[in-house]
Write a protein that holds these residues in place. Structure first.
Motif, PDB file in Angstrom:
ATOM      1  N   ARG A  69     -61.520  -6.924  -1.106  1.00 55.89           N
ATOM      2  CA  ARG A  69     -61.282  -7.688  -0.075  1.00 55.89           C
ATOM      3  C   ARG A  69     -59.862  -8.241  -0.025  1.00 55.89           C
ATOM      4  NH1 ARG A  69     -66.476 -10.159   1.591  1.00 55.89           N
ATOM      5  NH2 ARG A  69     -67.903  -9.060   0.276  1.00 55.89           N
ATOM      6  N   ARG A  70     -58.936  -7.431  -0.752  1.00 54.26           N
ATOM      7  CA  ARG A  70     -57.470  -7.599  -0.838  1.00 54.26           C
ATOM      8  C   ARG A  70     -57.127  -9.265  -1.418  1.00 54.26           C
ATOM      9  NH1 ARG A  70     -55.498  -3.820   2.348  1.00 54.26           N
ATOM     10  NH2 ARG A  70     -56.524  -2.912   3.673  1.00 54.26           N
ATOM     11  N   VAL A  71     -57.949  -9.540  -2.336  1.00 56.09           N
ATOM     12  CA  VAL A  71     -57.298 -10.592  -3.298  1.00 56.09           C
ATOM     13  C   VAL A  71     -56.602 -10.121  -4.218  1.00 56.09           C
ATOM     14  CG1 VAL A  71     -58.189 -12.236  -4.907  1.00 56.09           C
ATOM     15  CG2 VAL A  71     -59.657 -11.947  -2.861  1.00 56.09           C
ATOM     16  N   GLN A  72     -55.212 -10.408  -4.300  1.00 56.75           N
ATOM     17  CA  GLN A  72     -54.414  -9.586  -5.209  1.00 56.75           C
ATOM     18  C   GLN A  72     -53.873 -10.674  -6.513  1.00 56.75           C
ATOM     19  OE1 GLN A  72     -53.321  -6.576  -4.816  1.00 56.75           O
ATOM     20  NE2 GLN A  72     -54.743  -6.600  -2.996  1.00 56.75           N
ATOM     21  N   THR A  73     -54.504 -11.633  -6.908  1.00 53.49           N
ATOM     22  CA  THR A  73     -54.525 -12.413  -7.910  1.00 53.49           C
ATOM     23  C   THR A  73     -54.471 -11.762  -9.358  1.00 53.49           C
ATOM     24  OG1 THR A  73     -55.619 -14.527  -6.717  1.00 53.49           O
ATOM     25  CG2 THR A  73     -55.088 -14.389  -8.907  1.00 53.49           C
ATOM     26  N   PRO A  74     -53.645 -11.842 -10.365  1.00 55.73           N
ATOM     27  CA  PRO A  74     -53.639 -11.116 -11.240  1.00 55.73           C
ATOM     28  C   PRO A  74     -55.043 -11.242 -11.949  1.00 55.73           C
ATOM     29  CG  PRO A  74     -51.484 -12.095 -11.017  1.00 55.73           C
ATOM     30  CD  PRO A  74     -52.169 -12.699 -10.078  1.00 55.73           C
ATOM     31  N   ILE A  75     -55.639 -10.531 -12.649  1.00 54.93           N
ATOM     32  CA  ILE A  75     -56.832 -10.578 -13.317  1.00 54.93           C
ATOM     33  C   ILE A  75     -56.606 -10.109 -14.706  1.00 54.93           C
ATOM     34  CG2 ILE A  75     -59.336  -9.705 -13.602  1.00 54.93           C
ATOM     35  CD1 ILE A  75     -59.179  -9.572 -10.425  1.00 54.93           C
ATOM     36  N   LEU A  76     -57.183 -10.925 -15.687  1.00 54.77           N
ATOM     37  CA  LEU A  76     -57.099 -10.582 -17.296  1.00 54.77           C
ATOM     38  C   LEU A  76     -58.728 -10.491 -17.463  1.00 54.77           C
ATOM     39  CD1 LEU A  76     -55.885 -10.268 -19.917  1.00 54.77           C
ATOM     40  CD2 LEU A  76     -55.895 -12.805 -20.270  1.00 54.77           C
ATOM     41  N   LEU A  77     -58.992  -9.180 -18.025  1.00 57.19           N
ATOM     42  CA  LEU A  77     -60.570  -9.138 -18.194  1.00 57.19           C
ATOM     43  C   LEU A  77     -60.544  -9.457 -19.957  1.00 57.19           C
ATOM     44  CD1 LEU A  77     -61.540  -5.623 -16.706  1.00 57.19           C
ATOM     45  CD2 LEU A  77     -62.298  -7.949 -16.117  1.00 57.19           C
ATOM     46  N   LEU A  78     -61.868 -10.091 -20.124  1.00 52.41           N
ATOM     47  CA  LEU A  78     -62.315 -10.222 -21.585  1.00 52.41           C
ATOM     48  C   LEU A  78     -63.556  -9.566 -21.627  1.00 52.41           C
ATOM     49  CD1 LEU A  78     -61.983 -14.384 -21.579  1.00 52.41           C
ATOM     50  CD2 LEU A  78     -60.265 -12.485 -22.237  1.00 52.41           C
ATOM     51  N   THR A  79     -63.586  -8.791 -22.948  1.00 48.91           N
ATOM     52  CA  THR A  79     -64.731  -8.072 -23.283  1.00 48.91           C
ATOM     53  C   THR A  79     -64.837  -7.756 -24.731  1.00 48.91           C
ATOM     54  OG1 THR A  79     -65.783  -5.949 -22.737  1.00 48.91           O
ATOM     55  CG2 THR A  79     -63.470  -5.991 -22.907  1.00 48.91           C
ATOM     56  N   ALA A  80     -66.176  -7.632 -25.135  1.00 46.77           N
ATOM     57  CA  ALA A  80     -66.428  -7.269 -26.612  1.00 46.77           C
ATOM     58  C   ALA A  80     -66.059  -5.820 -26.583  1.00 46.77           C
ATOM     59  CB  ALA A  80     -67.668  -7.754 -26.889  1.00 46.77           C
ATOM     60  N   ARG A  81     -66.217  -5.008 -25.565  1.00 51.53           N
ATOM     61  CA  ARG A  81     -65.906  -3.608 -25.892  1.00 51.53           C
ATOM     62  C   ARG A  81     -64.474  -3.215 -26.042  1.00 51.53           C
ATOM     63  NH1 ARG A  81     -69.809  -2.289 -20.296  1.00 51.53           N
ATOM     64  NH2 ARG A  81     -71.646  -2.759 -21.368  1.00 51.53           N
ATOM     65  N   ASP A  82     -64.416  -2.207 -26.946  1.00 54.05           N
ATOM     66  CA  ASP A  82     -62.872  -2.058 -27.450  1.00 54.05           C
ATOM     67  C   ASP A  82     -62.555  -0.502 -27.366  1.00 54.05           C
ATOM     68  OD1 ASP A  82     -60.644  -2.349 -28.625  1.00 54.05           O
ATOM     69  OD2 ASP A  82     -61.043  -2.602 -30.332  1.00 54.05           O
ATOM     70  N   SER A  83     -63.440   0.337 -26.624  1.00 52.46           N
ATOM     71  CA  SER A  83     -63.305   1.915 -26.624  1.00 52.46           C
ATOM     72  C   SER A  83     -62.305   1.865 -25.351  1.00 52.46           C
ATOM     73  CB  SER A  83     -64.326   2.596 -26.190  1.00 52.46           C
ATOM     74  OG  SER A  83     -64.649   2.412 -25.029  1.00 52.46           O
ATOM     75  N   ILE A  84     -61.593   3.267 -25.658  1.00 53.22           N
ATOM     76  CA  ILE A  84     -60.322   3.558 -24.683  1.00 53.22           C
ATOM     77  C   ILE A  84     -60.915   3.747 -23.469  1.00 53.22           C
ATOM     78  CG2 ILE A  84     -58.987   5.403 -23.986  1.00 53.22           C
ATOM     79  CD1 ILE A  84     -58.455   5.775 -26.946  1.00 53.22           C
ATOM     80  N   ASP A  85     -62.469   4.087 -23.339  1.00 49.21           N
ATOM     81  CA  ASP A  85     -62.925   4.394 -21.898  1.00 49.21           C
ATOM     82  C   ASP A  85     -63.077   3.048 -21.444  1.00 49.21           C
ATOM     83  OD1 ASP A  85     -62.799   7.019 -22.154  1.00 49.21           O
ATOM     84  OD2 ASP A  85     -64.966   7.466 -23.028  1.00 49.21           O
ATOM     85  N   ASP A  86     -63.476   2.234 -22.166  1.00 52.03           N
ATOM     86  CA  ASP A  86     -63.948   0.784 -21.436  1.00 52.03           C
ATOM     87  C   ASP A  86     -62.834   0.179 -20.916  1.00 52.03           C
ATOM     88  OD1 ASP A  86     -66.688   0.718 -22.014  1.00 52.03           O
ATOM     89  OD2 ASP A  86     -66.187   0.024 -24.162  1.00 52.03           O
ATOM     90  N   ARG A  87     -61.536   0.261 -21.628  1.00 55.52           N
ATOM     91  CA  ARG A  87     -59.988  -0.274 -21.057  1.00 55.52           C
ATOM     92  C   ARG A  87     -59.818   0.492 -19.746  1.00 55.52           C
ATOM     93  NH1 ARG A  87     -56.564  -1.563 -26.461  1.00 55.52           N
ATOM     94  NH2 ARG A  87     -58.170  -2.356 -27.837  1.00 55.52           N
ATOM     95  N   VAL A  88     -59.998   1.673 -20.014  1.00 54.30           N
ATOM     96  CA  VAL A  88     -59.641   2.482 -18.782  1.00 54.30           C
ATOM     97  C   VAL A  88     -60.111   2.132 -17.706  1.00 54.30           C
ATOM     98  CG1 VAL A  88     -59.417   4.705 -17.675  1.00 54.30           C
ATOM     99  CG2 VAL A  88     -58.452   4.663 -19.934  1.00 54.30           C
ATOM    100  N   GLN A  89     -61.584   1.995 -17.966  1.00 59.37           N
ATOM    101  CA  GLN A  89     -62.543   1.616 -16.568  1.00 59.37           C
ATOM    102  C   GLN A  89     -62.188   0.253 -16.306  1.00 59.37           C
ATOM    103  OE1 GLN A  89     -66.513   1.275 -17.793  1.00 59.37           O
ATOM    104  NE2 GLN A  89     -67.572   1.443 -15.603  1.00 59.37           N
ATOM    105  N   GLY A  90     -61.672  -0.853 -17.200  1.00 56.24           N
ATOM    106  CA  GLY A  90     -61.419  -2.207 -16.638  1.00 56.24           C
ATOM    107  C   GLY A  90     -60.257  -2.226 -16.081  1.00 56.24           C
ATOM    108  N   LEU A  91     -59.345  -1.409 -16.242  1.00 58.49           N
ATOM    109  CA  LEU A  91     -57.942  -1.325 -15.413  1.00 58.49           C
ATOM    110  C   LEU A  91     -58.192  -0.687 -14.237  1.00 58.49           C
ATOM    111  CD1 LEU A  91     -55.493  -0.543 -18.534  1.00 58.49           C
ATOM    112  CD2 LEU A  91     -55.871  -2.543 -17.374  1.00 58.49           C
ATOM    113  N   ASP A  92     -58.992   0.564 -14.256  1.00 53.87           N
ATOM    114  CA  ASP A  92     -59.064   1.221 -12.771  1.00 53.87           C
ATOM    115  C   ASP A  92     -59.819   0.425 -11.905  1.00 53.87           C
ATOM    116  OD1 ASP A  92     -57.745   3.406 -13.807  1.00 53.87           O
ATOM    117  OD2 ASP A  92     -59.454   4.462 -14.345  1.00 53.87           O
ATOM    118  N   SER A  93     -60.574  -0.514 -12.520  1.00 49.28           N
ATOM    119  CA  SER A  93     -61.262  -1.530 -11.722  1.00 49.28           C
ATOM    120  C   SER A  93     -60.597  -2.356 -10.794  1.00 49.28           C
ATOM    121  CB  SER A  93     -62.393  -2.261 -12.325  1.00 49.28           C
ATOM    122  OG  SER A  93     -61.733  -3.219 -13.191  1.00 49.28           O
ATOM    123  N   GLY A  94     -59.065  -2.498 -11.128  1.00 45.56           N
ATOM    124  CA  GLY A  94     -58.286  -3.436 -10.767  1.00 45.56           C
ATOM    125  C   GLY A  94     -57.855  -4.443 -11.397  1.00 45.56           C
TER     126      GLY A  94
END
Length: 230
Positions: A69-94
């Protein structure tokens, strides 16, 4: 700086809000993904702190939808998951950054400052001889350090983001105080006077202008005709 915290753990949400407000940030809270997304689409924020595991709609879905929806506000994700795949998925989500729970508050604050510097690559906001560093929460004019309260700083930053533009009292109230004010109030006028005493009165060139009946603006010195202040 206006931050939205989307975190369903009420204790953590409250702790984040209290710590961020103590640092001078203005904070709104949401407790599930759908509520957080709705607020993020309705209001303008400088940064969003978004938990991944949320009821109603998970954080990754919220992040993807906001970007769609073109909301470009910087987003900091918080999570208990620490695997590389989880981090990549989070960053790839935007998302712009990723912080693993449990975390130290000072690390969260450092990441917020880094995201703010990334959003404003120059690192500082300047207007004539006025210099504001949002990341360090510092204000200088003519190489003189000026001490501001958190609300005064937020007001000055908002004016600096709209140079030479008139902003109304209603716009300032909505941005700086949100729904904290009830009914008619002269709090904006009070803070404008306080700000003027600090950034204008000690200096020969005046920057903060009152546009009678409309609002206020920071006006470039070379554009100043004869003016009327209150």
């Amino acid at each position: 700086m206006h931050i939205l915290v989307i975190e369903d753990n009420q204790k953590l949400n409250l702790s984040l809000r209290q710590n961020l407000e103590a640092e001078g940030y203005r904070v709104d809270s949401a407790y599930d993904g759908q509520e957080g997304q709705d607020i993020a689409e309705l209001l303008s924020y400088d940064l969003i702190i978004l938990d991944v595991l949320l009821p109603k709609k998970d954080g990754l879905e919220v992040c993807r939808e906001l970007r769609r929806r073109r909301v470009q506000t910087p987003i900091l994700l918080l999570t208990a998951r620490d695997s590389i795949d989880d981090r990549v998925q989070g960053l790839d989500s935007g998302a712009d950054d990723y912080l693993v729970k449990p975390f130290a508050m000072r690390e969260l604050l450092a990441r917020l400052r880094a995201l703010q510097r990334r959003r404003h690559p120059q690192g500082r906001l300047t207007f004539a001889d006025l210099v504001v560093d949002p990341a360090l929460h510092q204000v200088m004019r003519a190489e003189t350090v000026i001490e501001l309260t958190p609300k005064e700083f937020a007001l000055l930053e908002y004016l600096l983001l709209h140079p030479d533009q008139v902003v109304t009292r209603e716009m300032i109230e909505s941005r700086i105080w949100n729904d904290e004010l009830e009914g008619s109030s002269n709090v904006v006028d009070v803070y404008i006077r306080r700000l003027r005493r600090k950034i204008d009165d000690p200096f020969p060139v005046k920057l903060l202008e009152t546009v009678r009946g409309i609002g206020y603006r920071l006006r470039s010195p070379q554009r100043h005709p004869a003016r009327e202040f209150v």
